[in-house]
Motif scaffolding. Structure first.
Motif, PDB file in Angstrom:
ATOM      1  N   GLU A  87       0.840  -1.208   0.000  1.00  0.00           N
ATOM      2  CA  GLU A  87       0.000   0.000   0.000  1.00  0.00           C
ATOM      3  C   GLU A  87       0.870   1.252   0.000  1.00  0.00           C
ATOM      4  O   GLU A  87       0.578   2.217  -0.699  1.00  0.00           O
ATOM      5  CB  GLU A  87      -0.910   0.030   1.233  1.00  0.00           C
ATOM      6  CG  GLU A  87      -2.161  -0.774   1.096  1.00  0.00           C
ATOM      7  CD  GLU A  87      -2.976  -0.764   2.381  1.00  0.00           C
ATOM      8  OE1 GLU A  87      -2.915   0.238   3.138  1.00  0.00           O
ATOM      9  OE2 GLU A  87      -3.664  -1.761   2.631  1.00  0.00           O
ATOM     10  N   HIS A  91       0.940   3.916  -2.995  1.00  0.00           N
ATOM     11  CA  HIS A  91       0.616   5.309  -2.690  1.00  0.00           C
ATOM     12  C   HIS A  91       1.721   6.242  -3.192  1.00  0.00           C
ATOM     13  O   HIS A  91       1.442   7.277  -3.801  1.00  0.00           O
ATOM     14  CB  HIS A  91       0.402   5.480  -1.187  1.00  0.00           C
ATOM     15  CG  HIS A  91       0.153   6.891  -0.791  1.00  0.00           C
ATOM     16  ND1 HIS A  91      -1.037   7.527  -1.039  1.00  0.00           N
ATOM     17  CD2 HIS A  91       0.960   7.801  -0.210  1.00  0.00           C
ATOM     18  CE1 HIS A  91      -0.962   8.773  -0.604  1.00  0.00           C
ATOM     19  NE2 HIS A  91       0.237   8.959  -0.106  1.00  0.00           N
ATOM     20  N   GLU A  95       1.456   9.148  -6.008  1.00  0.00           N
ATOM     21  CA  GLU A  95       1.825  10.517  -5.669  1.00  0.00           C
ATOM     22  C   GLU A  95       2.822  11.076  -6.676  1.00  0.00           C
ATOM     23  O   GLU A  95       2.701  12.199  -7.151  1.00  0.00           O
ATOM     24  CB  GLU A  95       2.442  10.536  -4.265  1.00  0.00           C
ATOM     25  CG  GLU A  95       1.908  11.643  -3.410  1.00  0.00           C
ATOM     26  CD  GLU A  95       2.382  11.511  -1.982  1.00  0.00           C
ATOM     27  OE1 GLU A  95       3.611  11.526  -1.758  1.00  0.00           O
ATOM     28  OE2 GLU A  95       1.528  11.397  -1.096  1.00  0.00           O
ATOM     29  N   ASN A 140      -2.628  10.449   6.203  1.00  0.00           N
ATOM     30  CA  ASN A 140      -3.566   9.682   5.372  1.00  0.00           C
ATOM     31  C   ASN A 140      -4.799  10.514   5.039  1.00  0.00           C
ATOM     32  O   ASN A 140      -5.238  10.564   3.892  1.00  0.00           O
ATOM     33  CB  ASN A 140      -3.989   8.396   6.077  1.00  0.00           C
ATOM     34  CG  ASN A 140      -2.911   7.336   6.050  1.00  0.00           C
ATOM     35  OD1 ASN A 140      -2.012   7.382   5.212  1.00  0.00           O
ATOM     36  ND2 ASN A 140      -2.998   6.396   6.955  1.00  0.00           N
ATOM     37  N   GLU A 148      -5.978  13.566  -3.229  1.00  0.00           N
ATOM     38  CA  GLU A 148      -6.780  12.679  -4.073  1.00  0.00           C
ATOM     39  C   GLU A 148      -8.180  13.225  -4.330  1.00  0.00           C
ATOM     40  O   GLU A 148      -8.901  12.702  -5.165  1.00  0.00           O
ATOM     41  CB  GLU A 148      -6.877  11.278  -3.449  1.00  0.00           C
ATOM     42  CG  GLU A 148      -5.549  10.544  -3.432  1.00  0.00           C
ATOM     43  CD  GLU A 148      -5.661   9.134  -2.899  1.00  0.00           C
ATOM     44  OE1 GLU A 148      -6.749   8.513  -3.033  1.00  0.00           O
ATOM     45  OE2 GLU A 148      -4.672   8.649  -2.345  1.00  0.00           O
TER      46      GLU A 148
END
Length: 197
Positions: A87, A91, A95, A140, A148
């Motif tokens: 994960e 991520h 990014e 997060n 996002e």
């Protein structure tokens, strides 16, 4: 005392499932080094390895009710670690892709375009560095909402927390970034403050 390692791990996980913090500490001490070592080899960054290991054990604790009577206890722990690690890398790749798209947008091929691209890259690097001041949960929430584009409710669903908690984490993240990142440009601070309006 049983000599079979898998039996020891199952017994330890059963105790953790009962909320035994001493057993959880023993589990952490047993698996921290191997998890950390693998992550260091793959990422080459101590901060990343620490964050991934911490997140792995947070999830183990949060899902402790599932630990009782696992057939393959050790495999479960490594699968949990692998999932957190993957994960993290997914991520980071997303990014970088998003940042690359933004930079490509500003690259007009002229000296002015290159200069703007460098300024934008510096701003993004500064923002990325500033995110290191946040707790993993604050980061997060910030990434999901500000980078996002998810709504508070969508972020809450994805993280398994309440929208109220998301709002509080986002407000705290914004406060921390303002405090720790005095060099951020006003435009970025305005962008961050949109969460509070």
């Amino acid at each position: 005392m049983p000599t079979d390692v898998s039996y020891d791990v199952r017994e330890l996980l059963t105790r953790v499932a009962d909320g035994d913090e001493a057993a959880f500490q023993s589990l952490f001490e047993r698996y921290r080094s191997p998890f950390f070592g693998v992550c260091m080899k793959l990422s080459g960054a101590r901060e990343v390895a620490e964050e991934v290991v911490q997140e792995t054990f947070i999830r183990i604790w949060e899902k402790r009710q599932h630990l009782r009577d696992l057939e393959k206890a050790q495999a479960y722990l490594y699968r949990m670690f692998r999932n957190v690690l993957f994960e993290y890398f997914r991520h980071m790749a997303a990014e970088r892709k998003a940042m690359g798209a933004i930079l490509d947008h500003y690259d007009t091929g002229t000296d002015e375009g290159v200069s703007e691209k460098l300024r934008l890259e510096a701003r993004l690097a500064l923002l990325q560095e500033s995110l290191r001041h946040l707790t993993p949960q604050q980061a997060n929430v910030f990434r999901l909402i500000r980078l996002e584009g998810l709504s508070r409710n969508e972020a809450a669903d994805r993280l398994g927390i309440s929208p109220h908690t998301v709002r509080n984490l986002l407000a705290e993240a914004t406060r921390v970034l303002r405090t720790k990142s005095g060099r951020l440009e006003l435009a970025i601070l305005f962008f961050l403050s949109m969460a509070e309006s």
